[in-house]
Scaffold this active site. Structure first.
Site, PDB file in Angstrom:
ATOM      1  N   ASN A 129      40.501  59.933  64.554  1.00  0.00           N
ATOM      2  CA  ASN A 129      41.550  60.945  64.695  1.00  0.00           C
ATOM      3  C   ASN A 129      42.895  60.224  64.734  1.00  0.00           C
ATOM      4  O   ASN A 129      43.232  59.602  65.735  1.00  0.00           O
ATOM      5  CB  ASN A 129      41.311  61.727  65.997  1.00  0.00           C
ATOM      6  CG  ASN A 129      42.440  62.702  66.293  1.00  0.00           C
ATOM      7  OD1 ASN A 129      43.228  63.044  65.408  1.00  0.00           O
ATOM      8  ND2 ASN A 129      42.514  63.159  67.550  1.00  0.00           N
ATOM      9  N   TRP A 130      43.618  60.331  63.635  1.00  0.00           N
ATOM     10  CA  TRP A 130      44.886  59.585  63.544  1.00  0.00           C
ATOM     11  C   TRP A 130      46.001  60.261  64.335  1.00  0.00           C
ATOM     12  O   TRP A 130      47.091  59.728  64.460  1.00  0.00           O
ATOM     13  CB  TRP A 130      45.301  59.437  62.078  1.00  0.00           C
ATOM     14  CG  TRP A 130      44.380  58.574  61.269  1.00  0.00           C
ATOM     15  CD1 TRP A 130      43.177  58.048  61.673  1.00  0.00           C
ATOM     16  CD2 TRP A 130      44.570  58.131  59.922  1.00  0.00           C
ATOM     17  NE1 TRP A 130      42.625  57.308  60.656  1.00  0.00           N
ATOM     18  CE2 TRP A 130      43.458  57.342  59.570  1.00  0.00           C
ATOM     19  CE3 TRP A 130      45.576  58.330  58.976  1.00  0.00           C
ATOM     20  CZ2 TRP A 130      43.320  56.754  58.318  1.00  0.00           C
ATOM     21  CZ3 TRP A 130      45.435  57.747  57.724  1.00  0.00           C
ATOM     22  CH2 TRP A 130      44.324  56.962  57.405  1.00  0.00           C
ATOM     23  N   LYS A 131      45.749  61.453  64.798  1.00  0.00           N
ATOM     24  CA  LYS A 131      46.745  62.246  65.543  1.00  0.00           C
ATOM     25  C   LYS A 131      48.045  62.329  64.737  1.00  0.00           C
ATOM     26  O   LYS A 131      48.010  62.314  63.513  1.00  0.00           O
ATOM     27  CB  LYS A 131      46.993  61.646  66.934  1.00  0.00           C
ATOM     28  CG  LYS A 131      45.698  61.334  67.677  1.00  0.00           C
ATOM     29  CD  LYS A 131      45.908  61.111  69.140  1.00  0.00           C
ATOM     30  CE  LYS A 131      44.635  60.585  69.760  1.00  0.00           C
ATOM     31  NZ  LYS A 131      44.562  60.759  71.182  1.00  0.00           N
ATOM     32  N   HIS A 143      40.717  70.126  70.356  1.00  0.00           N
ATOM     33  CA  HIS A 143      41.066  68.829  70.939  1.00  0.00           C
ATOM     34  C   HIS A 143      41.869  69.053  72.218  1.00  0.00           C
ATOM     35  O   HIS A 143      42.683  69.969  72.298  1.00  0.00           O
ATOM     36  CB  HIS A 143      41.871  67.995  69.927  1.00  0.00           C
ATOM     37  CG  HIS A 143      42.010  66.567  70.337  1.00  0.00           C
ATOM     38  ND1 HIS A 143      42.932  66.159  71.278  1.00  0.00           N
ATOM     39  CD2 HIS A 143      41.318  65.456  69.973  1.00  0.00           C
ATOM     40  CE1 HIS A 143      42.800  64.847  71.448  1.00  0.00           C
ATOM     41  NE2 HIS A 143      41.825  64.404  70.679  1.00  0.00           N
ATOM     42  N   GLU A 149      44.381  67.677  73.378  1.00  0.00           N
ATOM     43  CA  GLU A 149      45.843  67.689  73.214  1.00  0.00           C
ATOM     44  C   GLU A 149      46.308  69.057  72.725  1.00  0.00           C
ATOM     45  O   GLU A 149      47.403  69.504  73.073  1.00  0.00           O
ATOM     46  CB  GLU A 149      46.272  66.555  72.260  1.00  0.00           C
ATOM     47  CG  GLU A 149      46.178  65.198  72.969  1.00  0.00           C
ATOM     48  CD  GLU A 149      45.883  64.025  72.049  1.00  0.00           C
ATOM     49  OE1 GLU A 149      46.050  64.145  70.836  1.00  0.00           O
ATOM     50  OE2 GLU A 149      45.470  62.973  72.584  1.00  0.00           O
ATOM     51  N   GLU A 176      34.753  64.677  75.235  1.00  0.00           N
ATOM     52  CA  GLU A 176      35.910  63.832  75.504  1.00  0.00           C
ATOM     53  C   GLU A 176      36.485  64.149  76.881  1.00  0.00           C
ATOM     54  O   GLU A 176      37.252  65.115  77.034  1.00  0.00           O
ATOM     55  CB  GLU A 176      36.999  64.084  74.457  1.00  0.00           C
ATOM     56  CG  GLU A 176      36.566  63.834  73.044  1.00  0.00           C
ATOM     57  CD  GLU A 176      37.739  63.479  72.147  1.00  0.00           C
ATOM     58  OE1 GLU A 176      37.730  62.381  71.597  1.00  0.00           O
ATOM     59  OE2 GLU A 176      38.678  64.284  72.046  1.00  0.00           O
ATOM     60  N   GLY A 208      43.324  58.401  75.358  1.00  0.00           N
ATOM     61  CA  GLY A 208      44.615  57.718  75.205  1.00  0.00           C
ATOM     62  C   GLY A 208      45.079  57.005  76.463  1.00  0.00           C
ATOM     63  O   GLY A 208      46.241  56.604  76.559  1.00  0.00           O
ATOM     64  N   SER A 257      39.331  56.592  74.609  1.00  0.00           N
ATOM     65  CA  SER A 257      39.614  55.155  74.704  1.00  0.00           C
ATOM     66  C   SER A 257      38.476  54.279  74.177  1.00  0.00           C
ATOM     67  O   SER A 257      38.199  53.215  74.735  1.00  0.00           O
ATOM     68  CB  SER A 257      39.968  54.778  76.149  1.00  0.00           C
ATOM     69  OG  SER A 257      41.145  55.450  76.561  1.00  0.00           O
ATOM     70  N   GLY A 293      40.528  57.708  68.683  1.00  0.00           N
ATOM     71  CA  GLY A 293      41.945  57.972  68.434  1.00  0.00           C
ATOM     72  C   GLY A 293      42.695  56.697  68.092  1.00  0.00           C
ATOM     73  O   GLY A 293      42.656  56.207  66.964  1.00  0.00           O
ATOM     74  N   GLY A 294      43.359  56.118  69.074  1.00  0.00           N
ATOM     75  CA  GLY A 294      44.229  54.946  68.883  1.00  0.00           C
ATOM     76  C   GLY A 294      43.598  53.837  68.048  1.00  0.00           C
ATOM     77  O   GLY A 294      44.238  53.299  67.133  1.00  0.00           O
TER      78      GLY A 294
END
Ligand code: PEP
Length: 254
Positions: free
Chosen positions: A9-11, A94, A96, A164, A170, A210, A231-232
């Site tokens: 997930n590149w956000k 998600h 976020e 999640e 994150g 993470s 993600g990151g």
């Protein structure tokens, strides 16, 4: 047998040219790794370009969000049909989106229904917040999120669930493999109650929060965990490749 999956997930990261660069960096390496579904989810504006770059490879494409209406006067939104033309997967619910855009039960459910209707495969995200975790409410929260997200849905079309824990996303503070395995086992039992045992056994349930090249093995080794939503670490080609490779190796041994 469930085919493991790693989804990146590149956000809200990468311009179109940066997305192209990133795909070019990881495409060959990713394509060579078997026994794992590799999904990348760039921002909407890069989907078309990335789709061209991964054509003919084993890399799959996903979007990060979708609106529930078919079309019309919803300025700035993207419909399920628009996405179905471009990609196979879509992330829905998600944390976020839940946190910053107030997307909760009914909205998530409407998005699920709309995505499934056009043949998109949802990656449904569920997970408890820190205070809910500390109050021992994880089971209650994920059970309710599952129930509301899947209300009235009987056709699942390869639905993937990502567990999640919100406090792990994150933050650099991943859950433990054991904790996540337990909660994912619980999610699977809930799917069996909502549908049936066979559907539950065939459903892929990922861990997210993470995940790095340094800790993926802890999650991939767990029997209930079928991979990760990353993600990151999915923005770094070498690290993402390592995550996918480790998952493939660990799951192949089993
Ligand atoms: C995510 O975006 O779903 C996620 C888990 O992010 P991160 O890996 O950065 O925690």
């Amino acid at each position: 047998m469930r085919v493991p999956m790693i989804a990146g997930n590149w956000k809200m990261n990468t311009t179109v040219s940066e997305a192209i660069e990133l795909v070019n960096e990881m495409r060959r390496g990713l394509d060579q790794i078997g026994n794992v579904d590799k999904v990348i989810c760039p921002p909407f504006i890069s989907l078309a370009a990335v789709r061209e770059l991964i054509k003919g490879s084993s890399i799959k494409l996903g979007a990060q969000n979708v609106y529930f209406a078919e079309k019309g006067a919803f300025t700035g939104e993207i419909s399920p049909l628009m996405l179905a033309d471009l990609c196979e997967f879509v992330i829905i619910g998600h944390s976020e989106r839940r946190q910053y855009f107030n997307e909760r039960g009914e909205i998530v459910n409407k998005k699920m229904v709309a995505a499934l209707k056009v043949g998109l495969k949802p990656i449904l995200c569920i997970g408890e917040r820190l205070e809910e975790n500390e109050a021992g409410k994880t089971e209650e929260v994920v059970t309710e999120q599952l129930r509301s997200s899947l209300a009235g849905i009987d056709y699942l079309n390869g639905l993937v669930i990502a567990y999640e824990p919100v406090w792990a996303i994150g933050t650099g503070k991943a859950a433990t493999g054991e904790q996540s395995n337990e909660t994912i086992g619980l999610i699977r039992r809930n799917i069996a109650k909502l549908y049936d045992k066979e559907i539950a056994q065939g459903m892929r349930i990922l861990y997210g929060g993470s995940v790095t090249a340094g800790n993926i093995a802890e999650f991939a080794q767990q029997p209930e965990i079928d991979g990760g939503l990353v993600g990151g670490a999915s923005l770094k080609a070498t690290e993402f490749l390592s995550i996918v490779k480790q998952t493939s190796e660990i799951k192949t041994v089993k």
